[in-house]
Motif scaffolding. Structure first.
Motif, PDB file in Angstrom:
ATOM      1  N   LEU A  42       0.828  -1.215   0.000  1.00 36.51           N
ATOM      2  CA  LEU A  42       0.000   0.000   0.000  1.00 36.51           C
ATOM      3  C   LEU A  42       0.855   1.254   0.000  1.00 36.51           C
ATOM      4  CD1 LEU A  42      -2.950  -0.798   2.429  1.00 36.51           C
ATOM      5  CD2 LEU A  42      -3.074  -0.339  -0.007  1.00 36.51           C
ATOM      6  N   TYR A  43       1.923   1.233   0.748  1.00 37.45           N
ATOM      7  CA  TYR A  43       2.802   2.399   0.804  1.00 37.45           C
ATOM      8  C   TYR A  43       3.472   2.637  -0.539  1.00 37.45           C
ATOM      9  CZ  TYR A  43       6.456   5.576   2.339  1.00 37.45           C
ATOM     10  OH  TYR A  43       7.284   6.664   2.472  1.00 37.45           O
ATOM     11  N   LYS A  44       3.885   1.539  -1.197  1.00 34.17           N
ATOM     12  CA  LYS A  44       4.598   1.676  -2.466  1.00 34.17           C
ATOM     13  C   LYS A  44       3.665   2.051  -3.610  1.00 34.17           C
ATOM     14  CE  LYS A  44       7.862  -0.611  -5.456  1.00 34.17           C
ATOM     15  NZ  LYS A  44       8.806  -1.689  -5.637  1.00 34.17           N
ATOM     16  N   PHE A  45       2.496   1.441  -3.687  1.00 37.70           N
ATOM     17  CA  PHE A  45       1.609   1.637  -4.835  1.00 37.70           C
ATOM     18  C   PHE A  45       0.335   2.402  -4.514  1.00 37.70           C
ATOM     19  CE2 PHE A  45       3.781  -2.459  -5.746  1.00 37.70           C
ATOM     20  CZ  PHE A  45       4.536  -2.017  -6.829  1.00 37.70           C
ATOM     21  N   GLY A  46       0.113   2.763  -3.266  1.00 36.29           N
ATOM     22  CA  GLY A  46      -1.158   3.350  -2.873  1.00 36.29           C
ATOM     23  C   GLY A  46      -1.298   4.839  -3.122  1.00 36.29           C
ATOM     24  N   GLY A  47      -0.237   5.507  -3.352  1.00 33.13           N
ATOM     25  CA  GLY A  47      -0.332   6.955  -3.527  1.00 33.13           C
ATOM     26  C   GLY A  47      -0.498   7.644  -2.189  1.00 33.13           C
ATOM     27  N   GLU A  48      -1.038   8.836  -2.233  1.00 32.87           N
ATOM     28  CA  GLU A  48      -1.243   9.610  -1.005  1.00 32.87           C
ATOM     29  C   GLU A  48      -2.584   9.260  -0.378  1.00 32.87           C
ATOM     30  OE1 GLU A  48      -0.576  13.840  -0.544  1.00 32.87           O
ATOM     31  OE2 GLU A  48       0.835  13.709  -2.212  1.00 32.87           O
ATOM     32  N   VAL A  49      -2.517   8.544   0.727  1.00 34.50           N
ATOM     33  CA  VAL A  49      -3.729   8.205   1.469  1.00 34.50           C
ATOM     34  C   VAL A  49      -3.505   8.550   2.936  1.00 34.50           C
ATOM     35  CG1 VAL A  49      -4.547   6.399  -0.091  1.00 34.50           C
ATOM     36  CG2 VAL A  49      -2.981   5.808   1.730  1.00 34.50           C
ATOM     37  N   SER A  50      -4.589   8.630   3.645  1.00 35.28           N
ATOM     38  CA  SER A  50      -4.548   8.979   5.058  1.00 35.28           C
ATOM     39  C   SER A  50      -3.962   7.836   5.887  1.00 35.28           C
ATOM     40  CB  SER A  50      -5.967   9.289   5.542  1.00 35.28           C
ATOM     41  OG  SER A  50      -6.004   9.437   6.932  1.00 35.28           O
ATOM     42  N   VAL A  51      -3.416   8.187   7.037  1.00 39.26           N
ATOM     43  CA  VAL A  51      -2.902   7.174   7.955  1.00 39.26           C
ATOM     44  C   VAL A  51      -4.037   6.282   8.450  1.00 39.26           C
ATOM     45  CG1 VAL A  51      -3.096   8.603  10.032  1.00 39.26           C
ATOM     46  CG2 VAL A  51      -1.378   6.803   9.933  1.00 39.26           C
ATOM     47  N   HIS A  52      -5.251   6.817   8.446  1.00 37.28           N
ATOM     48  CA  HIS A  52      -6.410   6.026   8.878  1.00 37.28           C
ATOM     49  C   HIS A  52      -6.673   4.859   7.921  1.00 37.28           C
ATOM     50  CE1 HIS A  52      -7.001  10.034  10.685  1.00 37.28           C
ATOM     51  NE2 HIS A  52      -7.260   9.286  11.749  1.00 37.28           N
ATOM     52  N   PHE A  53      -6.352   5.046   6.661  1.00 39.01           N
ATOM     53  CA  PHE A  53      -6.501   3.973   5.681  1.00 39.01           C
ATOM     54  C   PHE A  53      -5.568   2.814   6.017  1.00 39.01           C
ATOM     55  CE2 PHE A  53      -5.338   2.014   1.585  1.00 39.01           C
ATOM     56  CZ  PHE A  53      -6.600   1.609   1.162  1.00 39.01           C
ATOM     57  N   TYR A  54      -4.329   3.132   6.399  1.00 37.10           N
ATOM     58  CA  TYR A  54      -3.373   2.094   6.772  1.00 37.10           C
ATOM     59  C   TYR A  54      -3.819   1.370   8.043  1.00 37.10           C
ATOM     60  CZ  TYR A  54      -0.122   4.049   3.376  1.00 37.10           C
ATOM     61  OH  TYR A  54       0.464   4.481   2.229  1.00 37.10           O
ATOM     62  N   ILE A  55      -4.312   2.114   8.996  1.00 35.74           N
ATOM     63  CA  ILE A  55      -4.775   1.511  10.255  1.00 35.74           C
ATOM     64  C   ILE A  55      -5.961   0.591   9.995  1.00 35.74           C
ATOM     65  CG2 ILE A  55      -5.831   2.001  12.503  1.00 35.74           C
ATOM     66  CD1 ILE A  55      -4.159   4.613  12.521  1.00 35.74           C
ATOM     67  N   ALA A  56      -6.919   1.061   9.210  1.00 33.03           N
ATOM     68  CA  ALA A  56      -8.109   0.258   8.908  1.00 33.03           C
ATOM     69  C   ALA A  56      -7.744  -1.000   8.125  1.00 33.03           C
ATOM     70  CB  ALA A  56      -9.120   1.093   8.134  1.00 33.03           C
ATOM     71  N   THR A  57      -6.829  -0.858   7.178  1.00 35.88           N
ATOM     72  CA  THR A  57      -6.412  -2.022   6.399  1.00 35.88           C
ATOM     73  C   THR A  57      -5.687  -3.034   7.274  1.00 35.88           C
ATOM     74  OG1 THR A  57      -6.202  -0.656   4.421  1.00 35.88           O
ATOM     75  CG2 THR A  57      -5.057  -2.769   4.410  1.00 35.88           C
ATOM     76  N   ALA A  58      -4.790  -2.574   8.118  1.00 35.02           N
ATOM     77  CA  ALA A  58      -4.056  -3.482   9.002  1.00 35.02           C
ATOM     78  C   ALA A  58      -5.007  -4.197   9.953  1.00 35.02           C
ATOM     79  CB  ALA A  58      -2.994  -2.713   9.779  1.00 35.02           C
ATOM     80  N   LEU A  59      -5.929  -3.459  10.551  1.00 29.96           N
ATOM     81  CA  LEU A  59      -6.883  -4.082  11.465  1.00 29.96           C
ATOM     82  C   LEU A  59      -7.810  -5.045  10.737  1.00 29.96           C
ATOM     83  CD1 LEU A  59      -7.828  -1.110  13.809  1.00 29.96           C
ATOM     84  CD2 LEU A  59      -6.414  -3.097  14.352  1.00 29.96           C
ATOM     85  N   GLY A  60      -8.259  -4.670   9.554  1.00 29.58           N
ATOM     86  CA  GLY A  60      -9.168  -5.527   8.786  1.00 29.58           C
ATOM     87  C   GLY A  60      -8.511  -6.828   8.368  1.00 29.58           C
ATOM     88  N   VAL A  61      -7.313  -6.730   7.782  1.00 33.09           N
ATOM     89  CA  VAL A  61      -6.606  -7.930   7.351  1.00 33.09           C
ATOM     90  C   VAL A  61      -6.256  -8.794   8.565  1.00 33.09           C
ATOM     91  CG1 VAL A  61      -4.463  -8.780   6.302  1.00 33.09           C
ATOM     92  CG2 VAL A  61      -5.710  -6.906   5.236  1.00 33.09           C
ATOM     93  N   GLY A  62      -5.773  -8.173   9.623  1.00 33.29           N
ATOM     94  CA  GLY A  62      -5.403  -8.921  10.818  1.00 33.29           C
ATOM     95  C   GLY A  62      -6.586  -9.611  11.462  1.00 33.29           C
TER      96      GLY A  62
END
Length: 99
Positions: A42-62
């Motif tokens: 996500l960091y490499k290919f995701g472009g500029e997204v909010s930190v909340h997107f990373y948190i939600a993705t990590a929690l969702g996948v986990g």
């Protein structure tokens, strides 16, 4: 008469639960690895997204990985110990006499 479950034996139950915990430890390590890979992608290919997107993705996948592994681990625990065979699924006969 209901058959005794193999999990009623303390030694068999201890072995089965130890195996379940071992499976869950492995799945926790696998989940951490997959979440790390997902975050890197996500960091490499995701472009500029909010930190909340990373948190939600990590929690969702986990959460999904750990919930699925916990439920499948319980299925393996139940099946591997013979507990499934000890369950009596016979339904009472509810047929109506046609006289």
């Amino acid at each position: 008469m209901v058959d005794k479950s193999p999990l009623d034996d303390p030694e068999a139950a201890a072995f089965a639960w130890a195996r379940y915990r071992r499976i869950m430890r492995f799945m926790m390590l696998l989940t951490i690895g997959l979440v790390s890979i997902a975050m890197a992608l996500l960091y490499k290919f995701g472009g500029e997204v909010s930190v909340h997107f990373y948190i939600a993705t990590a929690l969702g996948v986990g959460f999904v990985m750990l919930l699925a592994s916990a439920l499948m681990g319980l299925v393996f625990l139940s099946s591997g110990t013979g507990h499934d065979e000890a369950v009596d699924n016979n339904m009472p006969d509810n047929s109506i006499d046609e006289n």
